[in-house]
Motif scaffolding. Structure first.
Motif, PDB file in Angstrom:
ATOM      1  N   ASP A  66     -46.565  21.345 -35.231  1.00  0.00           N
ATOM      2  CA  ASP A  66     -45.053  21.186 -35.059  1.00  0.00           C
ATOM      3  C   ASP A  66     -44.809  21.003 -33.373  1.00  0.00           C
ATOM      4  OD1 ASP A  66     -43.843  22.613 -37.177  1.00  0.00           O
ATOM      5  OD2 ASP A  66     -44.221  24.815 -36.752  1.00  0.00           O
ATOM      6  N   ARG A  67     -45.703  21.177 -32.883  1.00  0.00           N
ATOM      7  CA  ARG A  67     -45.302  20.715 -31.238  1.00  0.00           C
ATOM      8  C   ARG A  67     -45.303  19.302 -30.636  1.00  0.00           C
ATOM      9  NH1 ARG A  67     -47.554  24.631 -27.518  1.00  0.00           N
ATOM     10  NH2 ARG A  67     -48.487  26.483 -28.574  1.00  0.00           N
ATOM     11  N   PHE A  68     -45.951  18.321 -32.716  1.00  0.00           N
ATOM     12  CA  PHE A  68     -46.200  17.097 -32.365  1.00  0.00           C
ATOM     13  C   PHE A  68     -44.982  16.033 -32.494  1.00  0.00           C
ATOM     14  CE2 PHE A  68     -50.448  18.039 -31.543  1.00  0.00           C
ATOM     15  CZ  PHE A  68     -50.902  16.983 -31.154  1.00  0.00           C
ATOM     16  N   ARG A  69     -43.544  17.394 -32.764  1.00  0.00           N
ATOM     17  CA  ARG A  69     -42.863  16.698 -33.815  1.00  0.00           C
ATOM     18  C   ARG A  69     -41.841  15.389 -33.040  1.00  0.00           C
ATOM     19  NH1 ARG A  69     -41.968  18.595 -39.043  1.00  0.00           N
ATOM     20  NH2 ARG A  69     -42.748  20.378 -39.402  1.00  0.00           N
ATOM     21  N   LEU A 149     -51.190  12.520 -36.499  1.00  0.00           N
ATOM     22  CA  LEU A 149     -51.297  13.486 -35.980  1.00  0.00           C
ATOM     23  C   LEU A 149     -52.833  14.327 -36.234  1.00  0.00           C
ATOM     24  CD1 LEU A 149     -50.693  16.562 -35.234  1.00  0.00           C
ATOM     25  CD2 LEU A 149     -49.592  16.482 -37.897  1.00  0.00           C
ATOM     26  N   VAL A 150     -53.244  14.072 -37.900  1.00  0.00           N
ATOM     27  CA  VAL A 150     -54.803  14.275 -38.455  1.00  0.00           C
ATOM     28  C   VAL A 150     -55.451  13.885 -36.846  1.00  0.00           C
ATOM     29  CG1 VAL A 150     -56.047  14.115 -39.987  1.00  0.00           C
ATOM     30  CG2 VAL A 150     -54.140  14.498 -40.580  1.00  0.00           C
ATOM     31  N   LYS A 151     -55.358  12.430 -36.811  1.00  0.00           N
ATOM     32  CA  LYS A 151     -56.346  11.677 -35.790  1.00  0.00           C
ATOM     33  C   LYS A 151     -56.462  12.163 -34.323  1.00  0.00           C
ATOM     34  CE  LYS A 151     -59.523   9.075 -34.167  1.00  0.00           C
ATOM     35  NZ  LYS A 151     -60.597   9.231 -33.950  1.00  0.00           N
ATOM     36  N   THR A 200     -50.428  10.473 -28.815  1.00  0.00           N
ATOM     37  CA  THR A 200     -49.570  11.084 -27.907  1.00  0.00           C
ATOM     38  C   THR A 200     -48.789  11.569 -26.865  1.00  0.00           C
ATOM     39  OG1 THR A 200     -49.337  13.323 -29.027  1.00  0.00           O
ATOM     40  CG2 THR A 200     -48.930  11.383 -30.744  1.00  0.00           C
ATOM     41  N   GLY A 201     -48.078  11.819 -26.034  1.00  0.00           N
ATOM     42  CA  GLY A 201     -47.554  12.735 -25.383  1.00  0.00           C
ATOM     43  C   GLY A 201     -48.305  13.844 -25.242  1.00  0.00           C
ATOM     44  N   ALA A 205     -51.145  16.251 -23.135  1.00  0.00           N
ATOM     45  CA  ALA A 205     -50.191  17.611 -22.647  1.00  0.00           C
ATOM     46  C   ALA A 205     -51.730  18.413 -22.716  1.00  0.00           C
ATOM     47  CB  ALA A 205     -49.547  17.816 -22.793  1.00  0.00           C
ATOM     48  N   ILE A 206     -51.806  18.824 -24.254  1.00  0.00           N
ATOM     49  CA  ILE A 206     -52.831  19.498 -24.330  1.00  0.00           C
ATOM     50  C   ILE A 206     -54.189  18.978 -24.234  1.00  0.00           C
ATOM     51  CG2 ILE A 206     -54.171  20.527 -26.619  1.00  0.00           C
ATOM     52  CD1 ILE A 206     -51.493  20.151 -28.088  1.00  0.00           C
ATOM     53  N   PHE A 207     -54.377  17.579 -23.654  1.00  0.00           N
ATOM     54  CA  PHE A 207     -56.182  17.065 -23.483  1.00  0.00           C
ATOM     55  C   PHE A 207     -56.181  17.870 -22.721  1.00  0.00           C
ATOM     56  CE2 PHE A 207     -57.823  13.968 -21.394  1.00  0.00           C
ATOM     57  CZ  PHE A 207     -59.772  14.024 -22.337  1.00  0.00           C
TER      58      PHE A 207
END
Length: 233
Positions: A66-69, A149-151, A200-201, A205-207
Motif C-alpha cells: 500500500d505504501r507504493f500506491r 512493485l515485486v522487483k 520508486t521513491g 526511502a525504505i532502502f
C-alpha cells in the motif's frame, strides 16, 4: 461422483495431465533446497533458500504494498502476489545466479540468463495453468505496476536479510573472505547492488532506512570484533 468426475476418472489423458502437473510441481519444489548464492559466496552461516526469499518478497508485497500506491497508481496487490510467488521459479532448474556489485567479480550475461530461465519455464510451467507462465513473463517484462512493485520488494528483501544476518551474528567478514569482495565492508555489497536498481521513491526511502539500520548493527558488530581481538571477555 458426478458424471463429469466419473468421465475424468476414466480418462487416461486426464490422468496423464495430472501426473505431468505433479512432476512439474516436484521440479519447482527444488527451490526449497536451492541456496541463495550471494549469501553462500559471502560465507553466511546456513543461508536462506530461494523459496525462503520468495516468501519474503510475497510478504513484503502484502505488508508494504500500500505504501507504493503513490509511485504505482492502480497497482493490484493480489495480482502482485501472483507475480511474487513465481518470480524466481525458473531457478529450480537453472540454479541461483548471483548479481555481483563488485567490479572484479564475474557477471552473468543478462540476455543469456534470461534465455536460459525462459527455457526453464517451458519445462516447469508447461503442464500448469497459463497463469503460472503469464505471471512469470509479466514479472520479467517489468511493464506493469505489479511487476515493478515485486522487483522493488525483491531488492528490499535482500537488504532486510543482510540486516538479520548481521544482527544475528551469522556472518563473519574475517572468515575466508574472498578477495573479489574487498572493496565492500562486510555485507555492504548487497546494498551497493540494490541502490541503483530501485525505481520508486518509496523503495528508495525504505532502502535508506534499511541501510542506516544495517550500518548501525554493523558498527556494533565491528566494535565487538575489535574487543574480541584485543582479548577482552
Amino acid at each position: 461422483m458426478d458424471a463429469e468426475d466419473a468421465e475424468d476418472a476414466g480418462d487416461p489423458d486426464a490422468a496423464d495431465d495430472t501426473d505431468a502437473a505433479i512432476d512439474a510441481i516436484l521440479e519447482a519444489y527444488a527451490l526449497k533446497d536451492e541456496g541463495r548464492t550471494g549469501w553462500q559466496l559471502r560465507g553466511v552461516d546456513a543461508p536462506e533458500s530461494v523459496a525462503a526469499h520468495t516468501w519474503g518478497v510475497a510478504y513484503l508485497v502484502l505488508a508494504l504494498g500500500d505504501r507504493f500506491r503513490e509511485d504505482l497508481p492502480g497497482v493490484d496487490l493480489d495480482r502482485a502476489l501472483r507475480l511474487a510467488v513465481v518470480h524466481d521459479v525458473a531457478e529450480a532448474e537453472t540454479g541461483d545466479v548471483a548479481t555481483r556489485a563488485d567490479s572484479t567479480a564475474d557477471r552473468a550475461d543478462h540476455a543469456s540468463k534470461e534465455a536460459t530461465e525462459r527455457a526453464a519455464m517451458v519445462d516447469l510451467a508447461g503442464p500448469l495453468p497459463d497463469d503460472v507462465r503469464n505471471a512469470w513473463e509479466a514479472y520479467e517484462a517489468r511493464e506493469t505496476p505489479e511487476a515493478v512493485l515485486v522487483k522493488e520488494c525483491d531488492l528490499l528483501d535482500t537488504c532486510l536479510q543482510a540486516v538479520l544476518y548481521e544482527r544475528d551474528d551469522r556472518y563473519d567478514p574475517t572468515d575466508g573472505r574472498p578477495d573479489a569482495f574487498v572493496e565492500y565492508d562486510a555485507l555492504e555489497e548487497f546494498f551497493a547492488t540494490t541502490e541503483s536498481r530501485l525505481r520508486t521513491g518509496t523503495g528508495r526511502a525504505i532502502f535508506e532506512r534499511l541501510r542506516e539500520r544495517y550500518r548501525t548493527v554493523r558498527a556494533r558488530s565491528a566494535t565487538s570484533e575489535g574487543a574480541d581481538s584485543d582479548g577482552s571477555e
